[in-house]
Write a protein that holds these residues in place. Sequence first.
Motif, PDB file in Angstrom:
ATOM      1  N   GLN A 102      -8.307   6.476   5.376  1.00  0.00           N
ATOM      2  CA  GLN A 102      -7.141   7.318   5.660  1.00  0.00           C
ATOM      3  C   GLN A 102      -5.923   6.494   6.039  1.00  0.00           C
ATOM      4  OE1 GLN A 102      -8.802  10.129   8.501  1.00  0.00           O
ATOM      5  NE2 GLN A 102      -9.086  11.656   6.870  1.00  0.00           N
ATOM      6  N   GLU A 103      -6.147   5.341   6.664  1.00  0.00           N
ATOM      7  CA  GLU A 103      -5.001   4.508   7.058  1.00  0.00           C
ATOM      8  C   GLU A 103      -4.329   3.822   5.867  1.00  0.00           C
ATOM      9  OE1 GLU A 103      -8.121   4.019   8.265  1.00  0.00           O
ATOM     10  OE2 GLU A 103      -8.668   1.883   8.190  1.00  0.00           O
ATOM     11  N   ASP A 104      -4.938   3.957   4.680  1.00  0.00           N
ATOM     12  CA  ASP A 104      -4.302   3.404   3.474  1.00  0.00           C
ATOM     13  C   ASP A 104      -3.216   4.345   2.942  1.00  0.00           C
ATOM     14  OD1 ASP A 104      -7.542   2.311   2.194  1.00  0.00           O
ATOM     15  OD2 ASP A 104      -6.180   1.348   3.634  1.00  0.00           O
ATOM     16  N   SER A 105      -3.155   5.552   3.473  1.00  0.00           N
ATOM     17  CA  SER A 105      -2.122   6.505   3.039  1.00  0.00           C
ATOM     18  C   SER A 105      -0.745   5.911   3.323  1.00  0.00           C
ATOM     19  CB  SER A 105      -2.271   7.832   3.785  1.00  0.00           C
ATOM     20  OG  SER A 105      -3.505   8.449   3.477  1.00  0.00           O
ATOM     21  N   ALA A 106       0.069   5.851   2.294  1.00  0.00           N
ATOM     22  CA  ALA A 106       1.377   5.190   2.407  1.00  0.00           C
ATOM     23  C   ALA A 106       2.113   5.350   1.088  1.00  0.00           C
ATOM     24  CB  ALA A 106       1.212   3.699   2.718  1.00  0.00           C
ATOM     25  N   VAL A 107       3.369   4.901   1.089  1.00  0.00           N
ATOM     26  CA  VAL A 107       4.106   4.743  -0.170  1.00  0.00           C
ATOM     27  C   VAL A 107       3.982   3.283  -0.572  1.00  0.00           C
ATOM     28  CG1 VAL A 107       6.334   4.890  -1.328  1.00  0.00           C
ATOM     29  CG2 VAL A 107       5.731   6.567   0.437  1.00  0.00           C
ATOM     30  N   TYR A 108       3.503   3.048  -1.776  1.00  0.00           N
ATOM     31  CA  TYR A 108       3.337   1.687  -2.287  1.00  0.00           C
ATOM     32  C   TYR A 108       4.463   1.414  -3.280  1.00  0.00           C
ATOM     33  CZ  TYR A 108      -1.111   1.530   0.055  1.00  0.00           C
ATOM     34  OH  TYR A 108      -2.080   1.530   1.030  1.00  0.00           O
ATOM     35  N   LEU A 109       5.263   0.401  -2.969  1.00  0.00           N
ATOM     36  CA  LEU A 109       6.426   0.065  -3.789  1.00  0.00           C
ATOM     37  C   LEU A 109       6.215  -1.276  -4.474  1.00  0.00           C
ATOM     38  CD1 LEU A 109       9.327   1.014  -1.390  1.00  0.00           C
ATOM     39  CD2 LEU A 109       8.970   1.981  -3.624  1.00  0.00           C
ATOM     40  N   CYS A 110       6.632  -1.337  -5.702  1.00  0.00           N
ATOM     41  CA  CYS A 110       6.624  -2.577  -6.469  1.00  0.00           C
ATOM     42  C   CYS A 110       8.071  -2.998  -6.698  1.00  0.00           C
ATOM     43  CB  CYS A 110       5.917  -2.328  -7.791  1.00  0.00           C
ATOM     44  SG  CYS A 110       5.969  -3.699  -8.950  1.00  0.00           S
ATOM     45  N   ALA A 111       8.320  -4.285  -6.726  1.00  0.00           N
ATOM     46  CA  ALA A 111       9.655  -4.802  -7.014  1.00  0.00           C
ATOM     47  C   ALA A 111       9.523  -6.004  -7.931  1.00  0.00           C
ATOM     48  CB  ALA A 111      10.371  -5.199  -5.723  1.00  0.00           C
ATOM     49  N   SER A 112      10.587  -6.296  -8.668  1.00  0.00           N
ATOM     50  CA  SER A 112      10.607  -7.520  -9.467  1.00  0.00           C
ATOM     51  C   SER A 112      11.970  -8.191  -9.323  1.00  0.00           C
ATOM     52  CB  SER A 112      10.289  -7.246 -10.940  1.00  0.00           C
ATOM     53  OG  SER A 112      11.336  -6.532 -11.587  1.00  0.00           O
ATOM     54  N   SER A 113      11.997  -9.489  -9.577  1.00  0.00           N
ATOM     55  CA  SER A 113      13.259 -10.229  -9.555  1.00  0.00           C
ATOM     56  C   SER A 113      13.236 -11.257 -10.673  1.00  0.00           C
ATOM     57  CB  SER A 113      13.497 -10.902  -8.200  1.00  0.00           C
ATOM     58  OG  SER A 113      12.505 -11.859  -7.896  1.00  0.00           O
ATOM     59  N   TYR A 123       6.515  -8.243  -6.741  1.00  0.00           N
ATOM     60  CA  TYR A 123       6.140  -8.053  -5.343  1.00  0.00           C
ATOM     61  C   TYR A 123       5.552  -6.654  -5.155  1.00  0.00           C
ATOM     62  CZ  TYR A 123      10.130 -11.334  -5.252  1.00  0.00           C
ATOM     63  OH  TYR A 123      11.021 -12.352  -5.513  1.00  0.00           O
ATOM     64  N   TRP A 124       4.609  -6.551  -4.231  1.00  0.00           N
ATOM     65  CA  TRP A 124       4.129  -5.250  -3.773  1.00  0.00           C
ATOM     66  C   TRP A 124       4.428  -5.133  -2.278  1.00  0.00           C
ATOM     67  CZ3 TRP A 124       2.205  -1.186  -6.517  1.00  0.00           C
ATOM     68  CH2 TRP A 124       1.741  -1.416  -7.813  1.00  0.00           C
ATOM     69  N   TYR A 125       4.907  -3.944  -1.881  1.00  0.00           N
ATOM     70  CA  TYR A 125       5.151  -3.602  -0.488  1.00  0.00           C
ATOM     71  C   TYR A 125       4.530  -2.232  -0.239  1.00  0.00           C
ATOM     72  CZ  TYR A 125       8.923  -7.129  -0.505  1.00  0.00           C
ATOM     73  OH  TYR A 125       9.653  -8.295  -0.604  1.00  0.00           O
ATOM     74  N   ARG A 126       4.340  -1.885   1.029  1.00  0.00           N
ATOM     75  CA  ARG A 126       3.967  -0.514   1.323  1.00  0.00           C
ATOM     76  C   ARG A 126       4.696  -0.062   2.583  1.00  0.00           C
ATOM     77  NH1 ARG A 126      -2.213  -0.197   3.834  1.00  0.00           N
ATOM     78  NH2 ARG A 126      -1.759  -1.412   5.713  1.00  0.00           N
TER      79      ARG A 126
END
Lengths: 114, 113
Positions: B84-95, B33-36
């Motif tokens: 500029q609105e793409d600035s964020a923390v991008y998190l990846c997860a796995s299960s 999964y990808w989240y931001r």
Amino acid sequence: ILNVEQSPQSLHVQEGDSTNFTCSFPSSNFYALHWYRWETAKSPEALFVMTLNGDEKKKGRISATLNTKEGYSYLYIKGSQPEDSATYLCAFRHSGGSNYKLTFGKGTLLTVNP
Amino acid sequence: GAGVSQSPSNKVTEKGKDVELRCDPISGHTALYWYRQSLGQGLEFLIYFQGNSAPDKSGLPSDRFSAERTGGSVSTLTIQRTQQEDSAVYLCASSKDRGETQYFGPGTRLLVL
């Protein structure tokens, strides 16, 4: 759009205090409720997965309860320590075809002062 | 055992440039999964991969965003013509499988100037 709310937004407590915060979520189509702890510059850490109404889970000084009928979960920390300082996130999963998706609240930022 | 890893940990780029973010899931986990998290917002679902099935891309905010997962393991999230609105923390997860507990990486902090 699924609405997951957490309160308070932030909290400052003294070392040794007990504290609790709330996560509210839709009371229909419930599948699971997750709690995570996220310390700055680290990975969010899974604390609890709760699936049954009335569930109560415990991990050390941290515990959580779940009420799916009214759509809320409480997270309790007993005897807070500075190392408990983190953002606590709850995430809701609804039943249905895309039940793998987590819908997160904005988190509660806990600061424990020594 | 090794957890989810992401690279780079921080990325500063100029508006209009393309960026690639990488995720190495936990070995043996079939779901990724990808989240931001944008400033002041909760973590937001972007995309989900499960085995060889077609990914769920329903969370991608625009067609400038794309992701792939090669060989059922490593995933790359690409943002073209960054804004500029793409600035964020991008998190990846796995299960381990669909619906199981998701384990997160430490994130990539993206700043678009």
